[in-house]
Design an enzyme around this catalytic site. Sequence first.
Site, PDB file in Angstrom:
ATOM      1  CE  LYS A  39      61.764  65.825  54.892  1.00  0.00           C
ATOM      2  NZ  LYS A  39      61.578  64.452  55.324  1.00  0.00           N
ATOM      3  CD  GLU A  86      71.692  58.886  42.128  1.00  0.00           C
ATOM      4  OE1 GLU A  86      71.165  57.925  41.531  1.00  0.00           O
ATOM      5  OE2 GLU A  86      72.811  59.331  41.828  1.00  0.00           O
ATOM      6  CB  CYS A 145      68.106  52.728  45.257  1.00  0.00           C
ATOM      7  SG  CYS A 145      69.848  52.891  45.623  1.00  0.00           S
ATOM      8  CD  GLU A 191      61.912  50.699  43.906  1.00  0.00           C
ATOM      9  OE1 GLU A 191      61.119  51.645  44.061  1.00  0.00           O
ATOM     10  OE2 GLU A 191      63.146  50.822  44.051  1.00  0.00           O
TER      11      GLU A 191
HETATM   12  P1  NAD Z   1      60.015  59.152  49.289  1.00  0.00           P
HETATM   13  O1  NAD Z   1      60.106  59.808  47.962  1.00  0.00           O
HETATM   14  O2  NAD Z   1      58.683  58.811  49.823  1.00  0.00           O
HETATM   15  O3  NAD Z   1      60.705  60.051  50.397  1.00  0.00           O
HETATM   16  C1  NAD Z   1      62.045  60.503  50.270  1.00  0.00           C
HETATM   17  C2  NAD Z   1      62.201  61.843  50.974  1.00  0.00           C
HETATM   18  O4  NAD Z   1      61.466  62.839  50.269  1.00  0.00           O
HETATM   19  C3  NAD Z   1      61.693  61.874  52.410  1.00  0.00           C
HETATM   20  O5  NAD Z   1      62.623  62.617  53.184  1.00  0.00           O
HETATM   21  C4  NAD Z   1      60.375  62.616  52.279  1.00  0.00           C
HETATM   22  O6  NAD Z   1      59.975  63.298  53.448  1.00  0.00           O
HETATM   23  C5  NAD Z   1      60.702  63.608  51.184  1.00  0.00           C
HETATM   24  N1  NAD Z   1      59.540  64.149  50.465  1.00  0.00           N
HETATM   25  C6  NAD Z   1      58.289  63.660  50.393  1.00  0.00           C
HETATM   26  N2  NAD Z   1      57.522  64.440  49.593  1.00  0.00           N
HETATM   27  C7  NAD Z   1      58.323  65.421  49.144  1.00  0.00           C
HETATM   28  C8  NAD Z   1      58.130  66.521  48.249  1.00  0.00           C
HETATM   29  N3  NAD Z   1      56.960  66.746  47.661  1.00  0.00           N
HETATM   30  N4  NAD Z   1      59.182  67.311  47.982  1.00  0.00           N
HETATM   31  C9  NAD Z   1      60.380  67.080  48.543  1.00  0.00           C
HETATM   32  N5  NAD Z   1      60.631  66.069  49.405  1.00  0.00           N
HETATM   33  C10 NAD Z   1      59.606  65.242  49.692  1.00  0.00           C
HETATM   34  O7  NAD Z   1      60.949  57.854  49.180  1.00  0.00           O
HETATM   35  P2  NAD Z   1      61.220  56.734  50.295  1.00  0.00           P
HETATM   36  O8  NAD Z   1      59.984  55.890  50.408  1.00  0.00           O
HETATM   37  O9  NAD Z   1      61.805  57.326  51.517  1.00  0.00           O
HETATM   38  O10 NAD Z   1      62.376  55.871  49.623  1.00  0.00           O
HETATM   39  C11 NAD Z   1      62.131  54.737  48.858  1.00  0.00           C
HETATM   40  C12 NAD Z   1      62.382  55.017  47.391  1.00  0.00           C
HETATM   41  O11 NAD Z   1      63.655  55.639  47.245  1.00  0.00           O
HETATM   42  C13 NAD Z   1      62.449  53.776  46.548  1.00  0.00           C
HETATM   43  O12 NAD Z   1      61.741  53.989  45.334  1.00  0.00           O
HETATM   44  C14 NAD Z   1      63.915  53.617  46.227  1.00  0.00           C
HETATM   45  O13 NAD Z   1      64.196  52.922  45.044  1.00  0.00           O
HETATM   46  C15 NAD Z   1      64.367  55.019  46.186  1.00  0.00           C
HETATM   47  N6  NAD Z   1      65.796  55.106  46.467  1.00  0.00           N
HETATM   48  C16 NAD Z   1      66.635  55.436  45.452  1.00  0.00           C
HETATM   49  C17 NAD Z   1      67.996  55.477  45.669  1.00  0.00           C
HETATM   50  C18 NAD Z   1      68.938  55.809  44.558  1.00  0.00           C
HETATM   51  O14 NAD Z   1      70.109  56.045  44.832  1.00  0.00           O
HETATM   52  N7  NAD Z   1      68.494  55.848  43.335  1.00  0.00           N
HETATM   53  C19 NAD Z   1      68.497  55.195  46.936  1.00  0.00           C
HETATM   54  C20 NAD Z   1      67.618  54.877  47.960  1.00  0.00           C
HETATM   55  C21 NAD Z   1      66.252  54.846  47.702  1.00  0.00           C
END
Ligand code: NAD
Length: 469
Positions: free
Chosen positions: A170, A243, A277, A375
């Site tokens: 997804k 992550e 991240c 962040e």
């Molecule tokens: P997000 O959590 O808003 O979305 C991530 C994914 O989760 C999307 O595909 C979204 O559609 C899906 N999603 C949303 N609600 C959900 C739910 N209730 N259940 C399951 N899936 C759901 O994050 P984002 O804004 O896309 O990414 C930014 C964040 O990701 C930042 O905080 C960043 O630090 C973190 N990040 C972490 C890593 C790591 O390796 N630790 C890597 C990249 C990004």
Amino acid sequence: MADYADLLSRVEALAGSGREIHDPATGALIARAPELSADDLDAAIARARAAQPGWNALGDDRHVELLNSAADAVDANAETLARLLSREQGKPLNGPNARFEVGACSAWLRATAATTLEPQVIVDDGQTHAELIYRPVGVVGAIGPWNWPMMIAIWQIAPSLRMGNTVVVKPSEFTPLSVLALVSVLNEVLPADVLIPVPGGREVGARLASHPGIDKVMFTGSTATGRKIIESSAGNFARLTLELGGNDAGIVLPDADPAAIAENLFWGAFINTGQTCAALKRLYVHDSICDQVVDALAEVATRMPMGNGLDEANVLGPLQNKKQFEIVSDLIEDARKQGGRIVTGGAPAPELGELFYPITLVADVTDGVRLVDEEQFGPALPIVRYSDVEEAIRSANGVDAGLGASVWSADPAAARTVAERLEAGTVWINSHGGVHPMIPFGGVKSSGYGLEFGVEGLKSVAVPQVING
Ligand code: NAD
């Protein structure tokens, strides 16, 4: 090999009347992305479940061959994939950006193919022979973010396939085209239904994570969403690798050479225009060299062009979406009001486009200012002056997040002593944020749990089983 138009039309063929995807650099419509319904998702998971035993039965040697063929397919389509990624995500083709990300996809596929998780003999004393072997988990739900959409998808897909699982992936609703194009290239070589994309919004993610047909969720995204997935795993017992968000600190010790570390500091903080991240998100610098470090960083910033990613000159791009642009703008404005000194940047750059914000260094801030405590995930770096390293260690450990951290010093032994006291999954010395397919990567505290990459990453998508006798 697909050209750009062909790849896009393959993705659009799935699309129907889905979500409009715009280029963050120009606002231009790229294509419409498909959006799955709940029924479509159920059907996709059922197909992945049906395909899993056959995929596992192909055996490890065949999995390795197919992962290498998948890497060849990515390489053959690399430039086309990079152009689409650049247009959709905003990151430039050049620099450590779109071409680099696509290159990492094939590198990770090959490295995962080259890594083996051997059975382990635990006891063999003449009376008891106990071995730990690793079986597939079943169907993996892979849910990704918008910042490194292709690379993170591969981090989830490659080990899962290697261990005999099938995968339902997804993509983020902000960057679905990149992942759909990548999956379409991978599926040129993979058997049917082994890797199924399920594009859609947050509700598709939530339904996927909580689905009874999912055995494991590989999630990369925000801490808030990670918490929801932990809650939903109480329902389906899905195993989790999470992550999540970071707020990585860097500590510059007094013996560091500002000019020598400036470029590594810059890219540690601003790779992918800060939307990473494990980017350096708070910099603690000893008072004795703080001004020199700030000046050296500002000098590097003047040499790094920002603009449309398809222009080869650029190495920095826009924020990927309006929401993130607003988070960054708001945190910078708040830091200014709290007395932060804006060294470079400090205001949007509408002349480049609606979502561009220049590299912004904010000096003379302290813990307690939101830009330090929260962040930012964008092109802003707060720089905090310290006089006692104990104080810097306390500050570095003083937030909930614990993804990465770094220590900067001319003395590796001194840096290591500090590194061992930092609460983070990885501590880099004299660099920040570099990842490697053989080196385990994962967070502590609210940055999540579980490891990716290397042998530990293979264990994360397998179920250990003891054979005793
Ligand atoms: P997000 O959590 O808003 O979305 C991530 C994914 O989760 C999307 O595909 C979204 O559609 C899906 N999603 C949303 N609600 C959900 C739910 N209730 N259940 C399951 N899936 C759901 O994050 P984002 O804004 O896309 O990414 C930014 C964040 O990701 C930042 O905080 C960043 O630090 C973190 N990040 C972490 C890593 C790591 O390796 N630790 C890597 C990249 C990004």
